[in-house]
Motif scaffolding. Structure first.
Motif, PDB file in Angstrom:
ATOM      1  N   ALA A   1       0.729  -1.108   0.055  1.00  0.00           N
ATOM      2  CA  ALA A   1       0.204   0.006  -0.145  1.00  0.00           C
ATOM      3  C   ALA A   1       0.867   1.328   0.087  1.00  0.00           C
ATOM      4  O   ALA A   1       0.834   2.331  -0.550  1.00  0.00           O
ATOM      5  N   ASN A   2       1.889   1.297   0.724  1.00  0.00           N
ATOM      6  CA  ASN A   2       3.018   2.168   0.904  1.00  0.00           C
ATOM      7  C   ASN A   2       3.614   2.473  -0.530  1.00  0.00           C
ATOM      8  O   ASN A   2       3.681   3.720  -1.092  1.00  0.00           O
ATOM      9  N   TRP A   3       4.032   1.520  -1.088  1.00  0.00           N
ATOM     10  CA  TRP A   3       4.673   1.491  -2.657  1.00  0.00           C
ATOM     11  C   TRP A   3       3.623   2.218  -3.382  1.00  0.00           C
ATOM     12  O   TRP A   3       3.714   2.985  -4.511  1.00  0.00           O
ATOM     13  N   VAL A   4       2.454   1.603  -3.413  1.00  0.00           N
ATOM     14  CA  VAL A   4       1.176   2.118  -4.537  1.00  0.00           C
ATOM     15  C   VAL A   4       0.924   3.671  -4.292  1.00  0.00           C
ATOM     16  O   VAL A   4       0.838   4.547  -5.055  1.00  0.00           O
ATOM     17  N   THR A   5       1.054   3.852  -2.802  1.00  0.00           N
ATOM     18  CA  THR A   5       0.592   5.472  -2.346  1.00  0.00           C
ATOM     19  C   THR A   5       1.567   6.429  -3.016  1.00  0.00           C
ATOM     20  O   THR A   5       1.298   7.516  -3.298  1.00  0.00           O
ATOM     21  N   ASN A   6       2.919   5.972  -3.104  1.00  0.00           N
ATOM     22  CA  ASN A   6       4.157   6.735  -3.285  1.00  0.00           C
ATOM     23  C   ASN A   6       4.632   6.606  -4.812  1.00  0.00           C
ATOM     24  O   ASN A   6       5.427   7.137  -5.268  1.00  0.00           O
ATOM     25  N   GLY A   7       3.738   5.808  -5.457  1.00  0.00           N
ATOM     26  CA  GLY A   7       3.758   5.938  -6.880  1.00  0.00           C
ATOM     27  C   GLY A   7       5.132   4.866  -7.229  1.00  0.00           C
ATOM     28  O   GLY A   7       5.500   4.830  -8.546  1.00  0.00           O
ATOM     29  N   LYS A   8       5.674   4.086  -6.571  1.00  0.00           N
ATOM     30  CA  LYS A   8       6.560   3.115  -6.850  1.00  0.00           C
ATOM     31  C   LYS A   8       6.281   1.992  -7.610  1.00  0.00           C
ATOM     32  O   LYS A   8       6.872   1.081  -8.015  1.00  0.00           O
ATOM     33  N   LEU A   9       4.872   1.557  -7.312  1.00  0.00           N
ATOM     34  CA  LEU A   9       4.152   0.414  -7.847  1.00  0.00           C
ATOM     35  C   LEU A   9       3.041   0.601  -8.482  1.00  0.00           C
ATOM     36  O   LEU A   9       2.180   1.279  -8.084  1.00  0.00           O
ATOM     37  N   VAL A  10       2.777   0.102  -9.751  1.00  0.00           N
ATOM     38  CA  VAL A  10       1.561   0.544 -10.545  1.00  0.00           C
ATOM     39  C   VAL A  10       1.080  -1.055 -10.970  1.00  0.00           C
ATOM     40  O   VAL A  10       1.621  -1.650 -11.362  1.00  0.00           O
ATOM     41  N   VAL A  11      -0.347  -1.053 -10.314  1.00  0.00           N
ATOM     42  CA  VAL A  11      -0.810  -2.463 -11.156  1.00  0.00           C
ATOM     43  C   VAL A  11      -1.920  -2.006 -11.912  1.00  0.00           C
ATOM     44  O   VAL A  11      -2.990  -1.202 -11.793  1.00  0.00           O
ATOM     45  N   SER A  12      -1.745  -2.635 -13.286  1.00  0.00           N
ATOM     46  CA  SER A  12      -2.385  -2.228 -14.474  1.00  0.00           C
ATOM     47  C   SER A  12      -3.510  -2.978 -14.582  1.00  0.00           C
ATOM     48  O   SER A  12      -3.596  -4.047 -14.470  1.00  0.00           O
ATOM     49  N   ILE A  13      -4.763  -2.311 -15.026  1.00  0.00           N
ATOM     50  CA  ILE A  13      -5.926  -3.102 -15.198  1.00  0.00           C
ATOM     51  C   ILE A  13      -6.300  -3.115 -16.956  1.00  0.00           C
ATOM     52  O   ILE A  13      -6.043  -2.045 -17.334  1.00  0.00           O
ATOM     53  N   ASP A  14      -6.373  -4.375 -17.317  1.00  0.00           N
ATOM     54  CA  ASP A  14      -6.749  -4.597 -18.709  1.00  0.00           C
ATOM     55  C   ASP A  14      -8.083  -4.277 -19.154  1.00  0.00           C
ATOM     56  O   ASP A  14      -8.608  -3.397 -19.659  1.00  0.00           O
ATOM     57  N   LYS A  15      -8.987  -5.198 -18.657  1.00  0.00           N
ATOM     58  CA  LYS A  15     -10.494  -4.898 -18.608  1.00  0.00           C
ATOM     59  C   LYS A  15     -11.138  -5.103 -17.407  1.00  0.00           C
ATOM     60  O   LYS A  15     -10.847  -5.596 -16.574  1.00  0.00           O
ATOM     61  N   THR A  16     -12.322  -4.152 -17.331  1.00  0.00           N
ATOM     62  CA  THR A  16     -13.236  -4.108 -16.397  1.00  0.00           C
ATOM     63  C   THR A  16     -14.840  -4.820 -16.727  1.00  0.00           C
ATOM     64  O   THR A  16     -15.110  -4.396 -17.742  1.00  0.00           O
TER      65      THR A  16
END
Ligand SMILES: NC(=O)c1ccc[n+]([C@@H]2O[C@H](COP(=O)([O-])OP(=O)(O)OC[C@H]3O[C@@H](n4cnc5c(N)ncnc54)[C@H](OP(=O)(O)O)[C@@H]3O)[C@@H](O)[C@H]2O)c1
Length: 328
Positions: free
Chosen positions: A275-290
């Motif tokens: 959560a900390n990495w994601v908050t700080n923009g160090k980690l991005v999890v990409s969505i293909d389809k919803t």
């Protein structure tokens, strides 16, 4: 509550959208109103019945592990969460239970949702990030400057594994098809191999870790690509356990090279790191389809096809009503 249930194992058409009893909680559990769920290969493997000899057939089954939502009720032993908290995590019930309006898990399943993520984004995060973090930190003890080859670099685990390996100071050789090259290279890989054009067993580069996310190779085939002491790591747990006796024989002749497998562990301290990495923009999890819950069959078919870029997400309660839903 509304849920996608299965009453038999089989193809993607076995899903039924039904009204079922809302779950109740024990003293060590949290009840959440589910906002979004993401699909992992374990979901369609379980839908097919691959794990029925281990987990049984307690129909009707509600599948789905990766979830985001709002805490509605907490058991008396829960200290980390209170009613109204927004959370994300991986459920720890036998078959998950996320594909419904409400779901339960123990405290270890959840962390607070980063404010900068929508519920859809947050549901995509937990399993693939826990898997990659624990693989590199706990299973292979990845060191700064080492080289990791990631086979299946554009999928759910793969695109996250690239970023976590880079955060740990490793060099990354990414393997995916040519059409995924642009997607994969945005995560700052050191080199890219198109498996549709090049036989990766014949490359000159060596790796300290061969992370076979796509599960297309074996220790015996890849050991010549490993540096001394290198590790072939396959996250496909059941297939790898079956091959372990053979791998142990190969290991005796490979100067410290090893084959390993593992299963992601529920760990809310690790989710806090993520959560900390994601908050700080160090980690991005990409969505293909919803997809919507009613499109669960199409969502499973698309995921099972095995060529998604990043993750596929199911919206359950679209509170902001602004998720872009794919129509099929
Ligand atoms: N042990 C654990 O705790 C754990 C946890 C999570 C996942 N897993 C396992 O890890 C595996 C991967 O999960 P995932 O979520 O990443 O799956 P995924 O998102 O479905 O992976 C799809 C990716 O696989 C790539 N791919 C397909 N065929 C390939 C090939 N021949 N060579 C190289 N890449 C290929 C595709 O790339 P292209 O489209 O470019 O072909 C696609 O991007 C699954 O078996 C899953 O069960 C294990």
């Amino acid at each position: 509550m509304k849920a996608a249930i299965i009453n038999q194992f089989g193809n993607s058409k076995v899903f039924e959208i039904r009204d079922v009893e809302k779950p109740t909680i024990n003293s060590d559990q949290v009840l959440i109103k589910v906002h979004a769920v993401s699909i992992n290969p374990i979901d369609w493997k379980q839908r097919k019945g691959n794990h029925k000899y281990i987990l049984g057939s307690p129909f009707p089954i509600i599948l789905g592990y990766d979830v985001s939502g709002e805490v509605i009720e907490v058991g008396s032993k829960i200290s980390k969460f209170k009613v109204g908290d927004l959370v994300f995590g991986v459920l720890n019930n036998k078959y998950g239970g996320a594909l419904a309006e409400f779901a339960v898990g123990t405290e270890v399943c959840f962390s607070h949702k980063p404010d900068n993520l929508s519920f859809e984004d947050a549901a995509a995060v937990p399993m693939v990030t826990l898997t990659s973090l624990q693989a590199f930190r706990d299973i292979v003890d990845l060191k700064e400057g080492q080289t990791v080859l990631i086979n299946g670099a554009s999928g759910g685990v793969g695109h996250v594994a690239i970023q976590i390996a880079k955060l740990m100071g490793a060099k990354v050789i990414a393997v995916a098809s040519l059409k995924s090259k642009g997607f994969v290279e945005q995560f700052k890989t050191d080199s890219f191999i198109d498996y549709t054009n090049q036989d990766i067993l014949k490359i000159k580069q060596k790796a300290d870790v061969f992370f076979d996310v796509a599960g297309k190779y074996s220790f015996s085939k890849t050991k010549q690509l490993l540096n001394p002491g290198g590790i072939y790591l396959n996250p496909n747990f059941i297939n790898s356990i079956v091959k372990m006796p053979l791998n142990m024989i190969h290991q005796m002749f490979t100067k410290g090279k090893k084959a390993k497998t593992f299963m992601m562990k529920h760990n809310n301290s690790d989710l806090d790191i993520i959560a900390n990495w994601v908050t700080n923009g160090k980690l991005v999890v990409s969505i293909d389809k919803t997809f919507r819950l009613e499109q669960i069959s199409a969502a499973h078919e698309y995921s099972q096809n095995g060529h998604n870029k990043g993750k596929n997400v199911i919206v359950i309660n679209n509170s902001r009503n602004n998720a872009i839903i794919n129509e099929f």
